[in-house]
Design an enzyme around this catalytic site. Sequence first.
Site, PDB file in Angstrom:
ATOM      1  N   SER A   1       0.910  -1.299  -0.003  1.00 35.10           N
ATOM      2  CA  SER A   1      -0.030   0.065   0.131  1.00 35.10           C
ATOM      3  C   SER A   1       0.856   1.312   0.043  1.00 35.10           C
ATOM      4  CB  SER A   1      -0.892   0.134   1.300  1.00 35.10           C
ATOM      5  OG  SER A   1      -1.669  -1.321   1.425  1.00 35.10           O
TER       6      SER A   1
ATOM      7  N   THR B   1       0.262  -6.792   1.641  1.00 37.46           N
ATOM      8  CA  THR B   1      -0.393  -7.361   2.663  1.00 37.46           C
ATOM      9  C   THR B   1      -1.935  -7.008   2.293  1.00 37.46           C
ATOM     10  OG1 THR B   1       1.476  -7.196   4.036  1.00 37.46           O
ATOM     11  CG2 THR B   1      -0.622  -7.698   5.184  1.00 37.46           C
TER      12      THR B   1
ATOM     13  N   LYS C   1      -9.546 -10.687   3.813  1.00 35.85           N
ATOM     14  CA  LYS C   1     -10.133 -11.051   5.161  1.00 35.85           C
ATOM     15  C   LYS C   1     -11.749 -10.403   5.087  1.00 35.85           C
ATOM     16  CE  LYS C   1     -10.434  -7.547   7.599  1.00 35.85           C
ATOM     17  NZ  LYS C   1      -9.433  -6.719   8.441  1.00 35.85           N
TER      18      LYS C   1
ATOM     19  N   ALA D   1      14.856  -6.702  -3.068  1.00 35.84           N
ATOM     20  CA  ALA D   1      15.745  -5.764  -3.168  1.00 35.84           C
ATOM     21  C   ALA D   1      16.611  -5.534  -1.819  1.00 35.84           C
ATOM     22  CB  ALA D   1      15.109  -4.415  -3.490  1.00 35.84           C
TER      23      ALA D   1
ATOM     24  N   GLU E   1     -11.332 -11.218  14.242  1.00 40.98           N
ATOM     25  CA  GLU E   1     -11.872 -11.284  12.977  1.00 40.98           C
ATOM     26  C   GLU E   1     -11.830 -12.718  12.590  1.00 40.98           C
ATOM     27  OE1 GLU E   1     -10.569  -6.758  11.351  1.00 40.98           O
ATOM     28  OE2 GLU E   1      -9.509  -8.473  10.916  1.00 40.98           O
TER      29      GLU E   1
ATOM     30  N   ARG F   1      -3.940 -13.534  26.568  1.00 37.38           N
ATOM     31  CA  ARG F   1      -3.381 -13.009  27.818  1.00 37.38           C
ATOM     32  C   ARG F   1      -4.133 -12.283  28.631  1.00 37.38           C
ATOM     33  NH1 ARG F   1       2.298 -12.649  25.428  1.00 37.38           N
ATOM     34  NH2 ARG F   1       1.814 -10.441  25.518  1.00 37.38           N
TER      35      ARG F   1
ATOM     36  N   ARG G   1      -6.707  -5.568  23.051  1.00 34.84           N
ATOM     37  CA  ARG G   1      -6.144  -4.580  23.994  1.00 34.84           C
ATOM     38  C   ARG G   1      -5.940  -3.336  23.537  1.00 34.84           C
ATOM     39  NH1 ARG G   1      -0.345  -3.996  25.309  1.00 34.84           N
ATOM     40  NH2 ARG G   1       0.060  -5.656  23.586  1.00 34.84           N
TER      41      ARG G   1
ATOM     42  N   ASP H   1       4.082   0.108   7.555  1.00 36.95           N
ATOM     43  CA  ASP H   1       3.950  -0.681   8.485  1.00 36.95           C
ATOM     44  C   ASP H   1       5.608  -0.715   9.035  1.00 36.95           C
ATOM     45  OD1 ASP H   1       1.333  -1.137   8.520  1.00 36.95           O
ATOM     46  OD2 ASP H   1       1.510  -3.167   8.430  1.00 36.95           O
TER      47      ASP H   1
ATOM     48  N   HIS I   1     -33.739   8.612  10.192  1.00 41.19           N
ATOM     49  CA  HIS I   1     -34.688   7.501  10.830  1.00 41.19           C
ATOM     50  C   HIS I   1     -35.139   6.687   9.869  1.00 41.19           C
ATOM     51  CE1 HIS I   1     -36.788   6.275  14.090  1.00 41.19           C
ATOM     52  NE2 HIS I   1     -37.960   6.476  13.335  1.00 41.19           N
TER      53      HIS I   1
HETATM   54  P1  FAD Z   1       2.948  -4.278   2.988  1.00 40.90           P
HETATM   55  O1  FAD Z   1       1.410  -3.904   2.495  1.00 40.90           O
HETATM   56  O2  FAD Z   1       3.150  -5.285   3.908  1.00 40.90           O
HETATM   57  O3  FAD Z   1       3.929  -4.047   1.825  1.00 40.90           O
HETATM   58  C1  FAD Z   1       5.249  -4.470   1.907  1.00 40.90           C
HETATM   59  C2  FAD Z   1       5.674  -5.169   0.925  1.00 40.90           C
HETATM   60  O4  FAD Z   1       7.118  -5.155   0.520  1.00 40.90           O
HETATM   61  C3  FAD Z   1       5.188  -6.526   0.645  1.00 40.90           C
HETATM   62  O5  FAD Z   1       4.647  -6.794  -0.383  1.00 40.90           O
HETATM   63  C4  FAD Z   1       6.612  -7.374   0.727  1.00 40.90           C
HETATM   64  O6  FAD Z   1       6.473  -8.627  -0.109  1.00 40.90           O
HETATM   65  C5  FAD Z   1       7.453  -6.461   0.058  1.00 40.90           C
HETATM   66  N1  FAD Z   1       8.806  -6.734   0.589  1.00 40.90           N
HETATM   67  C6  FAD Z   1       9.174  -6.736   1.781  1.00 40.90           C
HETATM   68  N2  FAD Z   1      10.639  -6.666   1.847  1.00 40.90           N
HETATM   69  C7  FAD Z   1      10.997  -6.593   0.390  1.00 40.90           C
HETATM   70  C8  FAD Z   1      12.220  -6.496  -0.393  1.00 40.90           C
HETATM   71  N3  FAD Z   1      13.422  -6.754   0.466  1.00 40.90           N
HETATM   72  N4  FAD Z   1      12.175  -6.402  -1.591  1.00 40.90           N
HETATM   73  C9  FAD Z   1      11.189  -6.153  -2.388  1.00 40.90           C
HETATM   74  N5  FAD Z   1      10.150  -6.185  -1.762  1.00 40.90           N
HETATM   75  C10 FAD Z   1       9.965  -6.478  -0.274  1.00 40.90           C
HETATM   76  N6  FAD Z   1      -5.361  -2.584   7.792  1.00 40.90           N
HETATM   77  C11 FAD Z   1      -6.399  -1.680   7.422  1.00 40.90           C
HETATM   78  O7  FAD Z   1      -6.362  -0.553   7.362  1.00 40.90           O
HETATM   79  N7  FAD Z   1      -7.772  -2.388   7.451  1.00 40.90           N
HETATM   80  C12 FAD Z   1      -7.813  -3.848   7.634  1.00 40.90           C
HETATM   81  O8  FAD Z   1      -9.029  -4.199   7.586  1.00 40.90           O
HETATM   82  C13 FAD Z   1      -6.733  -4.500   7.808  1.00 40.90           C
HETATM   83  N8  FAD Z   1      -6.782  -5.988   7.896  1.00 40.90           N
HETATM   84  C14 FAD Z   1      -5.710  -6.707   7.894  1.00 40.90           C
HETATM   85  C15 FAD Z   1      -6.017  -8.056   8.016  1.00 40.90           C
HETATM   86  C16 FAD Z   1      -4.646  -8.873   8.149  1.00 40.90           C
HETATM   87  C17 FAD Z   1      -4.710 -10.110   8.298  1.00 40.90           C
HETATM   88  C18 FAD Z   1      -3.272  -8.084   8.296  1.00 40.90           C
HETATM   89  C19 FAD Z   1      -2.292  -9.015   8.303  1.00 40.90           C
HETATM   90  C20 FAD Z   1      -3.079  -6.739   7.865  1.00 40.90           C
HETATM   91  C21 FAD Z   1      -4.229  -5.888   7.838  1.00 40.90           C
HETATM   92  N9  FAD Z   1      -4.295  -4.466   7.786  1.00 40.90           N
HETATM   93  C22 FAD Z   1      -5.298  -3.894   7.688  1.00 40.90           C
HETATM   94  C23 FAD Z   1      -2.811  -4.015   7.840  1.00 40.90           C
HETATM   95  C24 FAD Z   1      -2.357  -3.424   6.336  1.00 40.90           C
HETATM   96  O9  FAD Z   1      -2.537  -4.800   5.536  1.00 40.90           O
HETATM   97  C25 FAD Z   1      -1.120  -3.087   6.359  1.00 40.90           C
HETATM   98  O10 FAD Z   1      -1.080  -1.822   7.314  1.00 40.90           O
HETATM   99  C26 FAD Z   1      -0.693  -2.428   5.083  1.00 40.90           C
HETATM  100  O11 FAD Z   1      -0.691  -3.531   4.237  1.00 40.90           O
HETATM  101  C27 FAD Z   1       0.664  -1.766   5.324  1.00 40.90           C
HETATM  102  O12 FAD Z   1       1.121  -1.529   3.993  1.00 40.90           O
HETATM  103  P2  FAD Z   1       2.769  -1.165   3.698  1.00 40.90           P
HETATM  104  O13 FAD Z   1       2.827  -1.061   2.320  1.00 40.90           O
HETATM  105  O14 FAD Z   1       3.380  -0.708   4.735  1.00 40.90           O
HETATM  106  O15 FAD Z   1       3.285  -2.901   4.012  1.00 40.90           O
END
Ligand code: FAD
Length: 455
Positions: A12, A39, A48, A112, A178, A195, A201, A299, A431
């Site tokens: 994202s 993710t 999900k 990378a 969930e 826990r 929490r 994240d 309403h």
């Molecule tokens: P990510 O989406 O994790 O993307 C990181 C990407 O980097 C991955 O695709 C990974 O493969 C890639 N990567 C890692 N290391 C390397 C490398 N060295 N070289 C190349 N690529 C690499 N958030 C919500 O807002 N609403 C929800 O309902 C929600 N539900 C969720 C349910 C679950 C089960 C989970 C696990 C998470 C949920 N989240 C939800 C959280 C949300 O998915 C994350 O906050 C979001 O995806 C974060 O985006 P990001 O780009 O930081 O990381």
Amino acid sequence: MDFDLFVIGGGSAGVRCARISAGHGARVAVAEERFWGGTCVNIGCVPKKLLVQAGEYGAWADDAAGFGWTIQKGPHDWAKLIAAKDREITRLEGIYRKLLSGAGATIFDGRAVLEDAHTVRIGDKRVTAEKIVIATGGHPVRPDIPGAELGIISDDAFYLKTLPRSVAIVGSGFIAVEFAGIFRALGAEVHLIYRQPQPLRGFDHDLRKGLADALQQQGIVLHPNCSPESVTADGASRLLTFGAGQTLATELVFFATGRRPSTRGLGLEDVGVALNAKDAIRVDDDLRSSVPNIYAIGDVTDRINLTPMATAEGHALADTLFGGRPRSVSLQNVPSAVFSTPPIATVGLTEEQACTMRPVDIYMTTFTPMRHNLSGRARRTLMKLVVDSETQKVVGAHMLGEDAPEIIQGIAIAVVMGATKADFDRTIGIHPTAAEEFVTLRTRTRVTGVAEAAE
Ligand code: FAD
């Protein structure tokens, strides 16, 4: 330099940052090692929610009898659901990839790693970039107990071949509750082992209590104040030991025991990017790491781990670096939802957080949603406003109940704008809805003050 910007991670945060930067005219490259969209699209929010919706259909089929329908509910076909989910995810992943190439970004499919502050290696390719953004997200972690590898994590839950007849979910964060709702709604026996005295929490205590009641109501067996001790295998069955020597035989053990930023093996330490004790990249208000040309978003910084935060940070950073519009993203009043059954949504401060800073007026109501007076389903809705006693600003809004995420998204605008209780009161309700309760909460439930918080 080969590029103005190299983004590591196509989730994202990374996709948004790369796409907007390219739109601002920067020469952008982005690497993804697993799946585009990260993710959220592949093993998080989107699949999900599709599974949650699958469970809702079952409940609606049951509830329809109260409205005069005769519906014979057949068995649920898990394999069909997963196949439909997979088709949708593949479609979305393709869209994410196209968005990037359409914006003119150069795409690398592969892992990378950093060689130095300006050089990235992807397999046997080496490229250089003026600025580097780390957007590698996080990953689930299992607890450090014997037999932990016999349990699954959330990544696996989306690809199970069959619906387990019984599941022991360890944890009580949003992913745990969930999936408890999903598996239960589709017919599994579900145990939740955690826990804390209450699930979720960090959420408002009234919501936590309301959710615990709702989980029990739907037949989920709660084991609060318990830590997992070990897992052993007995053929296809798993034996989970937890708490004070309790054991549970179950088909599946699911560890929803937390996530960790994905920062290992990226070469970060070698180039001097500082991490905190939980492996997250430390960033300043401009999302800059301890190395001036390296930034981190989403994240991997482990602040507010939600997709809309990740995309907002990616967008703000792109505007700042290449759009001539420096800006940051506020971490205050970020609304969020838990797609439990029923769902939870919240914005602003919990009663516990607010009352340590100032006395607060609490307005709260619980009721049976209109639909369930006919359906006969035992389900309660809870709504709560936390209001600063002095300024009368609404500093927190919380809801457990059907449509909570849809309702709180609108309420969040009012809270972000600093609306007062009087502003809520002068708003006319729609309403008949559940949402109208938020503008008709006339009677204060209690006042909680700094003194109570100290006790
Ligand atoms: P990510 O989406 O994790 O993307 C990181 C990407 O980097 C991955 O695709 C990974 O493969 C890639 N990567 C890692 N290391 C390397 C490398 N060295 N070289 C190349 N690529 C690499 N958030 C919500 O807002 N609403 C929800 O309902 C929600 N539900 C969720 C349910 C679950 C089960 C989970 C696990 C998470 C949920 N989240 C939800 C959280 C949300 O998915 C994350 O906050 C979001 O995806 C974060 O985006 P990001 O780009 O930081 O990381």
